[in-house]
Design a protein around this motif. Structure first.
Motif, PDB file in Angstrom:
ATOM      1  N   PRO A   1      17.771   0.926  -8.707  1.00 24.49           N
ATOM      2  CA  PRO A   1      15.986   0.609  -8.561  1.00 24.49           C
ATOM      3  C   PRO A   1      15.674   1.616  -7.235  1.00 24.49           C
ATOM      4  O   PRO A   1      16.375   1.700  -6.174  1.00 24.49           O
ATOM      5  N   ARG A   2      14.578   2.044  -7.336  1.00 24.16           N
ATOM      6  CA  ARG A   2      14.070   3.034  -6.368  1.00 24.16           C
ATOM      7  C   ARG A   2      13.301   2.099  -5.393  1.00 24.16           C
ATOM      8  O   ARG A   2      12.055   1.472  -5.991  1.00 24.16           O
ATOM      9  N   VAL A   3      13.511   1.929  -3.891  1.00 23.88           N
ATOM     10  CA  VAL A   3      13.001   0.952  -3.257  1.00 23.88           C
ATOM     11  C   VAL A   3      12.249   1.773  -2.068  1.00 23.88           C
ATOM     12  O   VAL A   3      12.966   2.772  -1.471  1.00 23.88           O
ATOM     13  N   LEU A   4      11.191   1.508  -1.860  1.00 23.61           N
ATOM     14  CA  LEU A   4      10.383   1.967  -0.428  1.00 23.61           C
ATOM     15  C   LEU A   4      10.582   0.911   0.699  1.00 23.61           C
ATOM     16  O   LEU A   4      10.341  -0.125   0.424  1.00 23.61           O
ATOM     17  N   LEU A   5      11.129   1.531   1.872  1.00 24.60           N
ATOM     18  CA  LEU A   5      11.238   0.896   3.131  1.00 24.60           C
ATOM     19  C   LEU A   5      10.321   1.220   4.247  1.00 24.60           C
ATOM     20  O   LEU A   5      10.405   2.320   4.456  1.00 24.60           O
ATOM     21  N   PHE A   6       9.505   0.353   4.757  1.00 23.29           N
ATOM     22  CA  PHE A   6       8.621   0.595   5.727  1.00 23.29           C
ATOM     23  C   PHE A   6       9.202   0.107   7.022  1.00 23.29           C
ATOM     24  O   PHE A   6       9.067  -1.196   7.026  1.00 23.29           O
ATOM     25  N   GLU A   7       9.911   0.529   7.906  1.00 22.86           N
ATOM     26  CA  GLU A   7      10.574  -0.119   9.162  1.00 22.86           C
ATOM     27  C   GLU A   7      10.581   0.814  10.122  1.00 22.86           C
ATOM     28  O   GLU A   7      11.040   1.568  10.313  1.00 22.86           O
TER      29      GLU A   7
ATOM     30  N   GLN B   1      14.134   4.877  -0.144  1.00 27.64           N
ATOM     31  CA  GLN B   1      13.558   6.041   0.694  1.00 27.64           C
ATOM     32  C   GLN B   1      12.863   5.189   1.762  1.00 27.64           C
ATOM     33  O   GLN B   1      12.113   4.093   1.925  1.00 27.64           O
ATOM     34  N   ASP B   2      12.829   5.770   3.094  1.00 22.58           N
ATOM     35  CA  ASP B   2      12.319   4.978   4.273  1.00 22.58           C
ATOM     36  C   ASP B   2      11.297   5.567   4.769  1.00 22.58           C
ATOM     37  O   ASP B   2      11.201   6.856   4.924  1.00 22.58           O
ATOM     38  N   ALA B   3      10.355   4.921   5.498  1.00 17.68           N
ATOM     39  CA  ALA B   3       9.444   5.514   6.126  1.00 17.68           C
ATOM     40  C   ALA B   3       9.377   4.592   7.774  1.00 17.68           C
ATOM     41  O   ALA B   3       9.287   3.567   7.786  1.00 17.68           O
ATOM     42  N   SER B   4       9.161   5.447   8.795  1.00 14.18           N
ATOM     43  CA  SER B   4       9.180   4.834   9.966  1.00 14.18           C
ATOM     44  C   SER B   4       7.688   4.557  10.392  1.00 14.18           C
ATOM     45  O   SER B   4       7.381   4.049  11.328  1.00 14.18           O
ATOM     46  N   THR B   5       6.736   4.982   9.653  1.00 17.60           N
ATOM     47  CA  THR B   5       5.287   4.969  10.099  1.00 17.60           C
ATOM     48  C   THR B   5       4.616   4.521   8.596  1.00 17.60           C
ATOM     49  O   THR B   5       5.020   4.740   7.704  1.00 17.60           O
ATOM     50  N   ILE B   6       3.265   3.615   8.726  1.00 16.13           N
ATOM     51  CA  ILE B   6       2.544   3.022   7.696  1.00 16.13           C
ATOM     52  C   ILE B   6       1.969   4.370   6.903  1.00 16.13           C
ATOM     53  O   ILE B   6       1.890   4.348   5.615  1.00 16.13           O
ATOM     54  N   ASP B   7       1.828   5.420   7.840  1.00 13.52           N
ATOM     55  CA  ASP B   7       1.118   6.497   6.969  1.00 13.52           C
ATOM     56  C   ASP B   7       2.245   7.296   6.116  1.00 13.52           C
ATOM     57  O   ASP B   7       1.799   7.736   5.299  1.00 13.52           O
ATOM     58  N   ARG B   8       3.477   7.254   6.868  1.00 13.82           N
ATOM     59  CA  ARG B   8       4.492   7.867   5.982  1.00 13.82           C
ATOM     60  C   ARG B   8       4.594   7.157   4.496  1.00 13.82           C
ATOM     61  O   ARG B   8       4.964   7.620   3.715  1.00 13.82           O
ATOM     62  N   ALA B   9       4.763   5.748   4.822  1.00  8.73           N
ATOM     63  CA  ALA B   9       4.856   4.889   3.780  1.00  8.73           C
ATOM     64  C   ALA B   9       3.822   5.125   2.693  1.00  8.73           C
ATOM     65  O   ALA B   9       4.105   5.118   1.511  1.00  8.73           O
ATOM     66  N   ARG B  10       2.635   5.370   2.888  1.00  9.36           N
ATOM     67  CA  ARG B  10       1.486   5.773   2.245  1.00  9.36           C
ATOM     68  C   ARG B  10       1.753   6.927   1.469  1.00  9.36           C
ATOM     69  O   ARG B  10       1.454   6.979   0.098  1.00  9.36           O
TER      70      ARG B  10
END
Lengths: 136, 168
Positions: free
Chosen positions: A8-14, A36-45
């Motif tokens: 499963p493809r999962v997005l992680l914001f942490e 797939q990871d994002a360190s900021t909420i903007d990157r998560a968006r």
């Protein structure tokens, strides 16, 4: 010959570097999910805008912006299903936030600190959309 | 007790360690946050980033250990750097290599050890990220994967990276 199971493809914001990188690495090594990871909420968006995810894991230390993002997911404003499972990671929840998360159909709230194994158990059980539940 | 062995590449290994300019330097949050996270995730009272110098192991980061260094010959990490894989001793008191080791018989009361060798960009194993407990333990697959992941972060820091983000 058996075809490899697709993860499963999962997005992680942490935002926290060590936690984020460790979750990504362990999920991959144990073949639980492609994270797939994002360190900021903007990157998560940006990541949500660019692809479909079968699950989302969100840190909620900056509650207002994270809840806004979660609301947009539920409104189907990204490529992922509007009812995609969402796990929220929180050090603490302020008054009213638990009810907001419940209203947004969060699959589970994990209280920090938690064991990465506990998160992976939830992520691995993709498709499960139980009633919101707070793990302490 | 089996003293910590000396690797075949010892001279080159020590040179690579010296070139990092890490020995006897102040604490660094990049390493400190990794040992804190390792101890938390694996429920271990002791977590260390240990560098194996010629006659000692010196701790670049340490949680739960007062001494800044110990002699190399009694070090478990000195054994761990002999191979790239995770080195695990589940009960040192029952292991003939370690049963009479002062780290086992003394105040530290070491029983469980797991060390992931850390490497310079050139591939020399110069120390470990390790966790220690005073009771016998076993590591599950998630715990092993966590230690492997954190080893990777230490290796990145050794290579000059790993600065991103606030401390975990």
């Amino acid at each position: 010959m058996t075809a490899p199971r697709s993860l499963p493809r999962v997005l992680l914001f942490e935002p926290h570097f060590v936690m984020r990188r460790t979750i990504v690495s362990v999920a991959r090594d144990l073949a639980v999910a492609e994270v797939q990871d994002a360190s900021t909420i903007d990157r998560a968006r940006a990541l949500l805008a660019g692809g479909a995810y079968e699950g989302v894991v969100l840190d909620i230390d900056d509650a207002a912006r994270t809840i806004d993002l979660l609301g947009d997911i539920r409104l189907g404003r990204f490529g992922s299903r509007a009812d995609a499972p969402v796990v929220v990671m929180a050090a603490e929840l302020r008054r009213g936030e638990e009810e907001q998360l419940e209203a947004l159909a969060v699959t589970q709230v994990l209280r920090k600190p938690f064991k990465i194994g506990d998160l992976l158990k939830i992520v691995g059980a993709r498709g499960r959309q139980a009633s919101p539940q707070v793990t302490r | 007790m089996t003293p910590a062995p000396i690797p075949d590449d010892e001279a080159d290994r020590l040179q690579a360690l010296q070139q990092l300019l890490l020995l006897d330097t102040p604490s660094d949050e990049r390493y400190d946050r990794v040992v804190r996270f390792a101890a938390e995730q694996l429920d271990m009272p002791v977590a260390l980033v240990s560098l194996i110098d010629g006659r000692r192991q010196w701790f670049k980061a340490r949680l739960g250990m007062e001494a800044p260094e110990t002699p190399r010959d009694i070090s478990f990490c000195g054994h761990a750097i002999m191979a790239p894989e995770l080195f695990v001793v589940e009960d040192a008191s029952r292991d003939p290599r370690f049963a009479d080791n002062p780290l086992v018989t003394g105040d530290l009361h070491l029983r469980f050890y797991a060390g992931a060798p850390i490497s310079t960009p050139g591939g020399h194993r110069i120390g470990t990220l390790c966790v220690i407990d005073s009771v016998p333990r076993q590591l599950g697959p998630v715990e092993r994967a966590v230690l492997e992941a954190l080893r990777g972060l230490v290796n990145e820091a050794l290579a000059g990276g790993g600065d991103e983000g606030p401390p975990a």
